[in-house]
Design a protein around this motif. Sequence first.
Motif, PDB file in Angstrom:
ATOM      1  N   UNK A  66     -17.143   1.484 -23.758  1.00  0.00           N
ATOM      2  CA  UNK A  66     -17.589   0.058 -24.350  1.00  0.00           C
ATOM      3  C   UNK A  66     -16.562  -1.005 -23.934  1.00  0.00           C
ATOM      4  N   UNK A  67     -17.065  -1.920 -23.612  1.00  0.00           N
ATOM      5  CA  UNK A  67     -15.734  -3.066 -23.204  1.00  0.00           C
ATOM      6  C   UNK A  67     -16.214  -4.434 -23.982  1.00  0.00           C
ATOM      7  N   UNK A  68     -15.373  -5.326 -24.172  1.00  0.00           N
ATOM      8  CA  UNK A  68     -15.715  -6.810 -24.537  1.00  0.00           C
ATOM      9  C   UNK A  68     -16.370  -7.388 -23.670  1.00  0.00           C
ATOM     10  N   UNK A  77     -14.890  -3.920 -12.620  1.00  0.00           N
ATOM     11  CA  UNK A  77     -14.205  -2.684 -12.104  1.00  0.00           C
ATOM     12  C   UNK A  77     -15.107  -1.495 -12.594  1.00  0.00           C
ATOM     13  N   UNK A  78     -15.914  -1.389 -13.837  1.00  0.00           N
ATOM     14  CA  UNK A  78     -16.465  -0.445 -14.122  1.00  0.00           C
ATOM     15  C   UNK A  78     -18.000  -0.247 -13.194  1.00  0.00           C
ATOM     16  N   UNK A  84     -23.147   0.938 -15.478  1.00  0.00           N
ATOM     17  CA  UNK A  84     -23.871  -0.242 -15.672  1.00  0.00           C
ATOM     18  C   UNK A  84     -24.385  -0.434 -17.069  1.00  0.00           C
ATOM     19  N   UNK A  85     -24.484  -1.713 -17.439  1.00  0.00           N
ATOM     20  CA  UNK A  85     -24.712  -2.128 -18.670  1.00  0.00           C
ATOM     21  C   UNK A  85     -26.293  -1.492 -19.124  1.00  0.00           C
ATOM     22  N   UNK A  86     -26.182  -1.052 -20.399  1.00  0.00           N
ATOM     23  CA  UNK A  86     -27.429  -0.489 -20.885  1.00  0.00           C
ATOM     24  C   UNK A  86     -27.938  -1.514 -22.093  1.00  0.00           C
TER      25      UNK A  86
END
Length: 106
Positions: A66-68, A77-78, A84-86
């Motif tokens: 999790x990131x802000x 970076x990720x 990927x965003x889910x």
Amino acid sequence: MKNLFFVALAGHKVIGTVLAGYDGHRGWLYSIAVHPSHRRRGLGANLVRHAEGALTARGCMKINLQIVSANESVKTFYESLGYSTEPRISMGKKIESNIAKPGELS
């Protein structure tokens, strides 16, 4: 599960860390940190890959983090590492009695 905290050293100095977890179902990357003077050299990516390898060796099939949402540089970076965003809802509960009040030591 233990043995999922990794430290990168330069001599005797800590320059990076990654903390991962595995509950037998999902793996998690909780915290990746690289000293500012060592950023943009691939150390963060190497730490993530090392944690991914340790999780994979334990049988982990999916790794979450999790990131802000406003932190675009971390998102980029990720994404460069294959994340990927889910479509998920992240929920949390603050334990007010454990949160330091202004002027109190934590």
